[in-house]
Design a protein around this motif. Structure first.
Motif, PDB file in Angstrom:
ATOM      1  N   SER A 206       0.832  -1.212   0.000  1.00  0.00           N
ATOM      2  CA  SER A 206       0.000   0.000   0.000  1.00  0.00           C
ATOM      3  C   SER A 206       0.865   1.259   0.000  1.00  0.00           C
ATOM      4  O   SER A 206       0.462   2.281  -0.560  1.00  0.00           O
ATOM      5  N   LEU A 207       2.053   1.180   0.606  1.00  0.00           N
ATOM      6  CA  LEU A 207       2.935   2.344   0.657  1.00  0.00           C
ATOM      7  C   LEU A 207       3.829   2.436  -0.585  1.00  0.00           C
ATOM      8  O   LEU A 207       4.121   3.525  -1.063  1.00  0.00           O
ATOM      9  N   LYS A 208       4.220   1.267  -1.104  1.00  0.00           N
ATOM     10  CA  LYS A 208       5.098   1.271  -2.272  1.00  0.00           C
ATOM     11  C   LYS A 208       4.326   1.553  -3.568  1.00  0.00           C
ATOM     12  O   LYS A 208       4.859   2.111  -4.510  1.00  0.00           O
ATOM     13  N   LYS A 209       3.058   1.115  -3.591  1.00  0.00           N
ATOM     14  CA  LYS A 209       2.285   1.196  -4.847  1.00  0.00           C
ATOM     15  C   LYS A 209       1.193   2.261  -4.841  1.00  0.00           C
ATOM     16  O   LYS A 209       0.632   2.589  -5.882  1.00  0.00           O
ATOM     17  N   GLY A 210       0.817   2.778  -3.675  1.00  0.00           N
ATOM     18  CA  GLY A 210      -0.334   3.684  -3.615  1.00  0.00           C
ATOM     19  C   GLY A 210      -1.626   2.886  -3.729  1.00  0.00           C
ATOM     20  O   GLY A 210      -1.609   1.653  -3.613  1.00  0.00           O
ATOM     21  N   SER A 211      -2.745   3.581  -3.962  1.00  0.00           N
ATOM     22  CA  SER A 211      -4.051   2.910  -3.972  1.00  0.00           C
ATOM     23  C   SER A 211      -4.753   3.067  -5.310  1.00  0.00           C
ATOM     24  O   SER A 211      -4.855   4.174  -5.837  1.00  0.00           O
ATOM     25  N   VAL A 212      -5.237   1.943  -5.827  1.00  0.00           N
ATOM     26  CA  VAL A 212      -5.976   1.932  -7.088  1.00  0.00           C
ATOM     27  C   VAL A 212      -7.422   1.585  -6.771  1.00  0.00           C
ATOM     28  O   VAL A 212      -7.683   0.557  -6.133  1.00  0.00           O
ATOM     29  N   LEU A 213      -8.335   2.449  -7.165  1.00  0.00           N
ATOM     30  CA  LEU A 213      -9.761   2.203  -6.920  1.00  0.00           C
ATOM     31  C   LEU A 213     -10.466   2.016  -8.254  1.00  0.00           C
ATOM     32  O   LEU A 213     -10.289   2.831  -9.171  1.00  0.00           O
ATOM     33  N   PHE A 214     -11.234   0.926  -8.355  1.00  0.00           N
ATOM     34  CA  PHE A 214     -11.957   0.691  -9.610  1.00  0.00           C
ATOM     35  C   PHE A 214     -13.158  -0.185  -9.324  1.00  0.00           C
ATOM     36  O   PHE A 214     -13.259  -0.771  -8.240  1.00  0.00           O
ATOM     37  N   ARG A 215     -14.052  -0.250 -10.293  1.00  0.00           N
ATOM     38  CA  ARG A 215     -15.230  -1.099 -10.142  1.00  0.00           C
ATOM     39  C   ARG A 215     -14.846  -2.527 -10.478  1.00  0.00           C
ATOM     40  O   ARG A 215     -14.375  -2.795 -11.578  1.00  0.00           O
ATOM     41  N   ASP A 216     -15.051  -3.405  -9.523  1.00  0.00           N
ATOM     42  CA  ASP A 216     -14.665  -4.801  -9.716  1.00  0.00           C
ATOM     43  C   ASP A 216     -15.677  -5.472 -10.627  1.00  0.00           C
ATOM     44  O   ASP A 216     -16.869  -5.378 -10.410  1.00  0.00           O
ATOM     45  N   TYR A 217     -15.161  -6.117 -11.635  1.00  0.00           N
ATOM     46  CA  TYR A 217     -15.988  -6.690 -12.673  1.00  0.00           C
ATOM     47  C   TYR A 217     -15.508  -8.112 -12.869  1.00  0.00           C
ATOM     48  O   TYR A 217     -14.931  -8.701 -11.964  1.00  0.00           O
ATOM     49  N   GLU A 218     -15.680  -8.644 -14.064  1.00  0.00           N
ATOM     50  CA  GLU A 218     -15.189  -9.997 -14.307  1.00  0.00           C
ATOM     51  C   GLU A 218     -13.740  -9.933 -14.760  1.00  0.00           C
ATOM     52  O   GLU A 218     -13.427  -9.298 -15.756  1.00  0.00           O
ATOM     53  N   PRO A 274     -10.077  -5.406 -19.066  1.00  0.00           N
ATOM     54  CA  PRO A 274     -10.215  -4.657 -20.325  1.00  0.00           C
ATOM     55  C   PRO A 274     -11.367  -3.659 -20.293  1.00  0.00           C
ATOM     56  O   PRO A 274     -11.351  -2.689 -21.043  1.00  0.00           O
ATOM     57  N   TRP A 275     -12.349  -3.878 -19.395  1.00  0.00           N
ATOM     58  CA  TRP A 275     -13.490  -2.958 -19.343  1.00  0.00           C
ATOM     59  C   TRP A 275     -13.091  -1.555 -18.881  1.00  0.00           C
ATOM     60  O   TRP A 275     -13.786  -0.587 -19.162  1.00  0.00           O
ATOM     61  N   LEU A 276     -11.951  -1.449 -18.184  1.00  0.00           N
ATOM     62  CA  LEU A 276     -11.553  -0.136 -17.669  1.00  0.00           C
ATOM     63  C   LEU A 276     -11.245   0.856 -18.790  1.00  0.00           C
ATOM     64  O   LEU A 276     -11.511   2.044 -18.663  1.00  0.00           O
ATOM     65  N   LEU A 277     -10.669   0.352 -19.867  1.00  0.00           N
ATOM     66  CA  LEU A 277     -10.221   1.255 -20.932  1.00  0.00           C
ATOM     67  C   LEU A 277     -10.973   1.052 -22.242  1.00  0.00           C
ATOM     68  O   LEU A 277     -10.594   1.612 -23.273  1.00  0.00           O
TER      69      LEU A 277
END
Ligand code: ATP
Ligand code: ATP
Ligand code: MG
Ligand code: MG
Ligand code: MG
Ligand code: MG
Ligand code: MG
Length: 278
Positions: A206-218, A274-277
């Protein structure tokens, strides 16, 4: 149809519609958090409560503003990505930025006592600035996200070493700053290990990478459905009907927002989602 002789002043408003069909990134950043850290006694270099609070506020923003595809946070900043097809507020920059900044700030203040039950808020209060930037291609957007995550890594390695020298090595801040001037990443890793037996690789993700927030899908297994970015991000989604696109949009909006600490520089994260982009 003029309602009053005063209405002409409306014409002084400047248009600020963002370029169509581009990925919009709204980045917010805490104002004067260096002072705020001291005021509220944040632990150095990383106060877990403050990071969790940032993530909770960002998650709440994503719940309210479903046009946001993905968000990335580190330190006192958060980047919110709007899909290139976003039409919220006719893509007016001031409307988008001010809505994100105020919604985020409102949740940050609302949730404060959950994370700092023993430290009530009183002026000076937390506030945030914000800006919007358009990225025309998926590659530009990914490079933007990579830039923030690379920055997270560089700063965290510096801060971890700097504070180890002070807290464990008994140095003064000025002395530690001077000691680290001109050092490379490998030097800091070496200082941490040889002086303090700290292996930076074992620091929390969490400290080395930061936080990624997204809608969890398939999740998509890598290789099973290659992502086609050959159009440089400008193309239409491959032969999907309007209703199909609308249904997909609704399902995505409903999906649960998750907080992860993953590598978003490498392809793997994006290939599996792939749905993210798209
Ligand atoms: P500005 O108003 O220009 O943004 P700032 O003081 O907020 O000024 P930043 O460059 O945004 O400056 O830096 C944020 C500061 O807050 C850094 O010193 C960072 O270490 C500190 N900070 C942010 N989050 C935390 C945290 N969770 N724990 C400890 N320190 C933090
Ligand atoms: P938008 O998000 O587009 O601004 P909105 O619902 O906020 O939508 P506005 O045009 O800003 O629409 O109008 C604000 C509404 O809130 C009006 O209906 C106004 O009468 C009502 N309102 C604002 N302040 C008060 C108040 N103090 N007491 C009663 N009603 C209020
Ligand atoms: Mg700033
Ligand atoms: Mg700041
Ligand atoms: Mg900052
Ligand atoms: Mg109004
Ligand atoms: Mg209103």
């Amino acid at each position: 149809m003029a309602n009053s002789r005063f209405e002409y002043v409306k014409n002084f408003e400047q248009p600020d519609t963002l370029l169509p069909n581009t990925w919009i990134v709204v980045r917010i950043d805490g104002r004067g958090f260096t002072k705020l850290c001291a005021r509220y006694g944040f632990e150095k270099p990383n106060d877990r409560r403050a990071l969790d609070l940032m993530n909770a506020a960002a998650k709440a923003v994503m719940g309210d503003v479903t046009d946001i595809t993905i968000a990335y946070g580190v330190s006192d900043e958060f980047s919110f990505v709007f899909h290139k097809s976003c039409t919220m507020f006719e893509r007016r920059a001031s409307k988008l930025v001010s809505t994100i900044v105020s919604t985020f700030t409102a949740y940050y203040v609302y949730l404060w006592s959950t994370y700092f039950p023993d430290t009530p808020l009183a002026p000076p209060l937390p506030s945030f600035d914000g800006r919007a930037v358009c990225y025309p291609s998926v590659q530009n957007l990914r490079d933007y996200m990579s830039w923030r995550q690379a920055d997270c890594h560089i700063n965290n390695l510096y801060n971890t070493t700097f504070w180890a020298l002070i807290q464990l090595g008994g140095m003064e801040a000025k002395e530690a700053e001077k000691f680290l001037a001109g050092t490379l990443a490998k030097d800091k890793n070496e200082i941490l290990f040889s002086r303090f037996k700290i292996n930076y690789n074992n620091e929390p993700e969490s400290l080395k990478k930061g936080s990624v927030l997204f809608r969890d899908y398939e999740l998509v297994e890598p290789g099973s459905q290659p992502v086609d970015h050959a159009d440089g991000g400008f193309g239409e989604p491959a032969q999907q009907s309007k209703t199909q696109i609308e249904n997909d949009k609704k399902r995505r909006a409903k999906a649960k927002v998750v907080v992860e600490h993953l590598d978003i520089i490498k392809d793997d994260f994006w290939e599996r989602r792939p749905w993210l982009l798209s």
